[in-house]
Enzyme design. Structure first.
Site, short mmCIF file in Angstrom:
data_model
loop_
_atom_site.label_atom_id
_atom_site.label_comp_id
_atom_site.label_asym_id
_atom_site.label_seq_id
_atom_site.Cartn_x
_atom_site.Cartn_y
_atom_site.Cartn_z
N CYS A 68 3.48 -1.13 3.66
CA CYS A 68 2.14 -0.68 3.27
C CYS A 68 1.06 -1.11 4.26
O CYS A 68 0.02 -0.46 4.37
CB CYS A 68 1.78 -1.24 1.90
SG CYS A 68 3.08 -1.08 0.67
N HIS A 110 -2.02 6.56 -1.56
CA HIS A 110 -1.56 5.50 -0.66
C HIS A 110 -0.45 6.03 0.23
O HIS A 110 0.73 5.73 0.03
CB HIS A 110 -1.10 4.31 -1.51
CG HIS A 110 -0.50 3.17 -0.77
ND1 HIS A 110 -0.75 2.91 0.57
CD2 HIS A 110 0.36 2.18 -1.18
CE1 HIS A 110 -0.08 1.83 0.94
NE2 HIS A 110 0.61 1.38 -0.10
N CYS A 162 -1.70 -5.57 -0.32
CA CYS A 162 -0.37 -6.12 -0.53
C CYS A 162 0.63 -5.28 0.25
O CYS A 162 0.35 -4.15 0.64
CB CYS A 162 -0.01 -6.16 -2.01
SG CYS A 162 0.04 -4.55 -2.82
#
Length: 391
Positions: free
Chosen positions: A95, A347, A377
């Site tokens: 991520c 995302h 995160c």
């Protein structure tokens, strides 16, 4: 403020409109084509920069296979005005990939290994699914909880540990869509969204200059009707309080302060500190807490000094514990994700780190802030943070 010659400054930021991965605007656009279009347009609006000066194109991408394989940074770069003499590398920190791309460029600038970098990232989750070709080692369960690779279950765990109610999560999800819609209507995204051609739901080609992922009709009542997405028996995390699966790309131009001054370019901000940190993979969403604490310490700051924060909204159940332990819950309405977040915008893994950082810089500009933090995160238990100062 005075800058050191080797300070790394952000001089521009742009992103694609965020598209839904199922039948969305980018369904007929490849990831490297999307990236190349974005890079080209950002460079076009920075005419003082000679593309030949670009040292490296550093592009975040998580699932590096199919159209995202074979070093998509180089693939995309070859389709732009950047000459073949410039380099390209693709990076993955899951991520946090495009924020890692930014950090790599900053470190190169600070150590005298280049003056001009194009950084960012992409993920076309509609074309390359998040689990496509992934084959986790079965022995990993000897070292970390078996569910550590199931992001929704890690969010359930973190939310349960911190006593985050379903109602609080729904309120956070509704806020994300409401603020993102408000920002769209008020033109707050116009400086960052680079219009792109895409296909509407009827299959007609059109130019998109807005995010198709935002649902302004979202209410607490509608969110309350959704069933748990990951733990059917007693779970609290739903699709409405999770980041959307979307397609998109983001791009920044990063330069040494000296080169920006030489070219007469006014930077948006300077990078003051960076940090990464690890946590138990079972609560991967907690990573922004130690990485932010580390970055603030390196900058000689406390959270009280920070004007605005962008926290990637992987899940409401994950974001709320992070905000609680960073002492931001009571400051959320004035400091945090003022234009919504990933619950509304989505995302796309490789895109998000640069996306939230660029959005942060625009929030700081629009609201007169000086210091900002972007943080997120990272799957399997990491956090990554950048501290910016507007100049």
């Amino acid at each position: 403020m005075s800058l050191n010659p080797r300070d790394a400054v952000i001089v521009d930021f742009g992103r694609t409109p965020m598209g839904r991965s199922k039948g969305g605007m980018h369904r007929n656009t490849r990831a490297e084509t999307m990236s190349a279009h974005l890079i080209s347009k950002v460079l076009e609006r920075n005419a003082k920069i000679d593309p030949a000066e670009v040292e490296d194109v550093i592009w975040g991408c998580v699932n590096q296979t199919l159209e995202q394989g074979w070093n998509i940074a180089r693939m995309a770069s070859l389709m732009t005005q950047i000459p073949h003499t410039s380099a390209g590398q693709t990076v993955s920190r899951l991520c946090g990939s495009s924020m890692s791309a930014l950090h790599t460029a900053v470190q190169a600038i600070q150590t005298g290994n280049g003056d001009v970098f194009v950084v960012g990232g992409v993920e076309h989750m509609g074309h390359v699914g998040m689990m496509h070709g992934v084959d986790p080692n079965p022995h990993l369960s000897l070292y970390a909880a078996k569910a550590s690779g199931m992001m929704g279950l890690t969010a359930e765990m973190l939310g349960k540990m911190h006593g985050i109610s379903r109602e609080a999560q729904d309120a956070f999800g509704e806020r994300s869509h409401r603020l993102a819609h408000k920002a769209t209507v008020e033109g707050k995204f116009k400086d960052e969204i680079i219009p792109m051609q895409g296909y509407d739901e009827n299959g007609f080609l059109k130019v998109f200059d807005y995010d198709e992922t935002i649902r302004p009709e979202t209410t607490l009542e509608s969110l309350a009707t959704l069933k748990p997405a990951f733990n059917p028996k007693g779970g609290t995390v739903t699709a409405g309080t999770s980041s959307q699966i979307t397609d998109g790309a983001s791009c920044m131009i990063v330069m040494s302060a000296q080169r920006a001054q030489d070219l007469g370019i006014q930077p948006m901000a300077v990078v003051r500190a960076m940090a990464v940190a690890g946590v138990d993979p079972a609560i991967m969403g907690y990573g922004p807490v130690p990485s932010t604490q580390k970055a603030l310490k390196r900058a000689g700051l406390t959270m009280a000094d920070i004007d605005f924060v962008e926290l990637n909204e992987a899940f409401a159940a994950q974001a709320l514990p992070v905000l609680k332990d960073l002492k931001l819950l009571d400051k959320m309405e004035e400091k945090v994700n003022l234009h919504g977040g990933a619950i509304a915008l989505g995302h796309p893994f490789g895109c998000s780190g640069a996306r939230i950082s660029g959005t942060l810089l625009n929030v700081m500009k629009q609201n007169g802030g000086t210091l900002g933090v972007s943080t997120m995160c990272v799957g399997l238990g990491q956090g990554i943070t950048t501290v910016f100062e507007r100049v």
